[in-house]
Design a protein around this motif. Sequence first.
Motif, PDB file in Angstrom:
ATOM      1  N   ALA A  95      -6.059  49.276 -10.718  1.00  0.00           N
ATOM      2  CA  ALA A  95      -7.153  49.087 -11.665  1.00  0.00           C
ATOM      3  C   ALA A  95      -6.868  47.840 -12.489  1.00  0.00           C
ATOM      4  N   ARG A  96      -7.925  47.198 -12.970  1.00  0.00           N
ATOM      5  CA  ARG A  96      -7.764  45.932 -13.690  1.00  0.00           C
ATOM      6  C   ARG A  96      -6.798  46.035 -14.869  1.00  0.00           C
ATOM      7  N   PRO A  97      -6.835  47.092 -15.684  1.00  0.00           N
ATOM      8  CA  PRO A  97      -5.874  47.155 -16.801  1.00  0.00           C
ATOM      9  C   PRO A  97      -4.419  47.184 -16.341  1.00  0.00           C
ATOM     10  N   VAL A  98      -4.131  47.863 -15.240  1.00  0.00           N
ATOM     11  CA  VAL A  98      -2.753  47.912 -14.731  1.00  0.00           C
ATOM     12  C   VAL A  98      -2.348  46.544 -14.203  1.00  0.00           C
ATOM     13  N   GLU A  99      -3.250  45.912 -13.459  1.00  0.00           N
ATOM     14  CA  GLU A  99      -2.987  44.565 -12.950  1.00  0.00           C
ATOM     15  C   GLU A  99      -2.727  43.591 -14.091  1.00  0.00           C
ATOM     16  N   ASP A 100      -3.552  43.680 -15.135  1.00  0.00           N
ATOM     17  CA  ASP A 100      -3.385  42.784 -16.282  1.00  0.00           C
ATOM     18  C   ASP A 100      -2.083  43.054 -17.019  1.00  0.00           C
ATOM     19  N   ALA A 101      -1.734  44.336 -17.160  1.00  0.00           N
ATOM     20  CA  ALA A 101      -0.511  44.680 -17.888  1.00  0.00           C
ATOM     21  C   ALA A 101       0.722  44.173 -17.162  1.00  0.00           C
ATOM     22  N   LEU A 102       0.744  44.284 -15.840  1.00  0.00           N
ATOM     23  CA  LEU A 102       1.895  43.798 -15.074  1.00  0.00           C
ATOM     24  C   LEU A 102       2.010  42.280 -15.150  1.00  0.00           C
ATOM     25  N   LEU A 145       2.256  41.569 -24.866  1.00  0.00           N
ATOM     26  CA  LEU A 145       0.935  42.062 -24.490  1.00  0.00           C
ATOM     27  C   LEU A 145       0.997  43.108 -23.391  1.00  0.00           C
ATOM     28  N   GLY A 146       1.756  42.849 -22.333  1.00  0.00           N
ATOM     29  CA  GLY A 146       1.824  43.787 -21.225  1.00  0.00           C
ATOM     30  C   GLY A 146       2.646  45.020 -21.505  1.00  0.00           C
ATOM     31  N   LEU A 147       3.265  45.055 -22.670  1.00  0.00           N
ATOM     32  CA  LEU A 147       4.091  46.204 -23.043  1.00  0.00           C
ATOM     33  C   LEU A 147       3.457  47.026 -24.160  1.00  0.00           C
ATOM     34  N   ARG A 148       2.297  46.580 -24.632  1.00  0.00           N
ATOM     35  CA  ARG A 148       1.541  47.335 -25.647  1.00  0.00           C
ATOM     36  C   ARG A 148       0.088  47.467 -25.189  1.00  0.00           C
ATOM     37  N   MET A 149      -0.106  47.655 -23.905  1.00  0.00           N
ATOM     38  CA  MET A 149      -1.455  47.764 -23.363  1.00  0.00           C
ATOM     39  C   MET A 149      -2.076  49.096 -23.785  1.00  0.00           C
ATOM     40  N   PRO A 150      -3.231  49.081 -24.443  1.00  0.00           N
ATOM     41  CA  PRO A 150      -3.851  50.356 -24.839  1.00  0.00           C
ATOM     42  C   PRO A 150      -4.465  51.060 -23.640  1.00  0.00           C
ATOM     43  N   LEU A 151      -4.281  52.362 -23.557  1.00  0.00           N
ATOM     44  CA  LEU A 151      -4.929  53.150 -22.517  1.00  0.00           C
ATOM     45  C   LEU A 151      -6.306  53.545 -23.016  1.00  0.00           C
ATOM     46  N   ALA A 152      -7.328  53.013 -22.362  1.00  0.00           N
ATOM     47  CA  ALA A 152      -8.698  53.218 -22.833  1.00  0.00           C
ATOM     48  C   ALA A 152      -9.161  54.647 -22.561  1.00  0.00           C
ATOM     49  N   SER A 153      -9.938  55.175 -23.486  1.00  0.00           N
ATOM     50  CA  SER A 153     -10.564  56.476 -23.281  1.00  0.00           C
ATOM     51  C   SER A 153     -11.466  56.401 -22.055  1.00  0.00           C
ATOM     52  N   GLY A 154     -11.365  57.390 -21.184  1.00  0.00           N
ATOM     53  CA  GLY A 154     -12.161  57.401 -19.970  1.00  0.00           C
ATOM     54  C   GLY A 154     -11.565  56.628 -18.815  1.00  0.00           C
ATOM     55  N   PHE A 155     -10.330  56.154 -18.962  1.00  0.00           N
ATOM     56  CA  PHE A 155      -9.698  55.405 -17.874  1.00  0.00           C
ATOM     57  C   PHE A 155      -9.768  56.217 -16.580  1.00  0.00           C
ATOM     58  N   ARG A 174      13.528  44.641 -23.119  1.00  0.00           N
ATOM     59  CA  ARG A 174      14.808  44.219 -22.527  1.00  0.00           C
ATOM     60  C   ARG A 174      14.710  44.179 -21.006  1.00  0.00           C
ATOM     61  N   ALA A 175      14.071  45.201 -20.428  1.00  0.00           N
ATOM     62  CA  ALA A 175      13.954  45.255 -18.974  1.00  0.00           C
ATOM     63  C   ALA A 175      13.093  44.126 -18.431  1.00  0.00           C
ATOM     64  N   LYS A 176      12.088  43.724 -19.209  1.00  0.00           N
ATOM     65  CA  LYS A 176      11.161  42.679 -18.759  1.00  0.00           C
ATOM     66  C   LYS A 176      11.879  41.342 -18.570  1.00  0.00           C
ATOM     67  N   LYS A 177      12.996  41.159 -19.246  1.00  0.00           N
ATOM     68  CA  LYS A 177      13.724  39.891 -19.141  1.00  0.00           C
ATOM     69  C   LYS A 177      14.343  39.702 -17.757  1.00  0.00           C
ATOM     70  N   THR A 178      14.652  40.802 -17.090  1.00  0.00           N
ATOM     71  CA  THR A 178      15.244  40.714 -15.756  1.00  0.00           C
ATOM     72  C   THR A 178      14.314  41.228 -14.669  1.00  0.00           C
ATOM     73  N   ASN A 179      13.224  41.864 -15.055  1.00  0.00           N
ATOM     74  CA  ASN A 179      12.281  42.420 -14.085  1.00  0.00           C
ATOM     75  C   ASN A 179      10.859  42.197 -14.575  1.00  0.00           C
ATOM     76  N   PRO A 180      10.135  41.229 -14.005  1.00  0.00           N
ATOM     77  CA  PRO A 180       8.771  40.966 -14.466  1.00  0.00           C
ATOM     78  C   PRO A 180       7.794  42.080 -14.119  1.00  0.00           C
ATOM     79  N   ASP A 181       8.157  42.956 -13.175  1.00  0.00           N
ATOM     80  CA  ASP A 181       7.218  43.978 -12.711  1.00  0.00           C
ATOM     81  C   ASP A 181       7.327  45.257 -13.524  1.00  0.00           C
ATOM     82  N   ILE A 182       7.258  45.114 -14.826  1.00  0.00           N
ATOM     83  CA  ILE A 182       7.286  46.272 -15.711  1.00  0.00           C
ATOM     84  C   ILE A 182       6.158  46.144 -16.720  1.00  0.00           C
ATOM     85  N   CYS A 183       5.488  47.268 -16.989  1.00  0.00           N
ATOM     86  CA  CYS A 183       4.445  47.280 -18.009  1.00  0.00           C
ATOM     87  C   CYS A 183       4.536  48.600 -18.770  1.00  0.00           C
TER      88      CYS A 183
END
Length: 256
Positions: free
Chosen positions: A224-231, A237-247, A179-188
């Motif tokens: 980090a690339r995963p955060v950049e990609d998620a945003l 996709l950007g709201l179900r980003m897996p946190l990789a082991s060893g991040f 819901r928040a993503k609809k009014t704010n693109p800067d959420i992941c």
Amino acid sequence: MAQQAMPVRTPRLGRTFGPEPSTVGAVVLLLPAGDEASLRRPSPMVATASVRSLGRRLVRAGRDEGLAAHVVHYRHRGWNGTEARLARDAEWAADEVVRRYGDVPVCLVGLHMGARAALHAGGHDAVNSVLAIAPWLPEEDAAATPEPVKQLAGRRVLIVHGTNDERVDPELSFRFAARAKKTNPDICRFEVHADRHGLTQYRDEVHALAADFVMGVLFGRAFARPVEDALAAPPPLGLRMPLASGFGAARSRRGG
């Protein structure tokens, strides 16, 4: 005999983690967990213990830029329905930052019920970002007013949730983020696979993710690339980003 008046409780900021910078460039406000309903005064020791390791991690990462981090000590443990006391205390804390330090960016970092408070108070003028870890959010009810999201416009927001959270349904934070993503693109939103409510199994990764996000939103460091990609990614996709082991391990070895 006259009845003695009960003392008025007020919120307060805890001491900074480590020495206070000579020049404060930004502030993190750490909002501990609370209860759905309670008029009890929280224990300062318990509140600080719940966020101590994360606060120290963030201050180490931002020491050179003048990061100050404070725990917010609430008036009461409970959210307490429409009173939303923890959110009000978070707003007071942001006001106090302005009074003490002037015009510096603030990131609200909340755990559990404190994460709900951070999301509610994210619209404060001093706040530029919100990090919500395992946020407690109410069950959806067609007859109730949904959790507000418009106050997050213009803020960068990161939600982190364990997929096996036994206390709060992680789907609630996903639906909130959608819901928040609809009014704010800067959420992941990142999902910590198989971790439970306390996020203890992958605590190092969660803290590394938190530090990466906070340093980026407060001081303009490259994410980090995963955060950049998620945003950047569209939902879901950007709201179900897996946190990789060893991040964060590689960046730590490089001193980043």
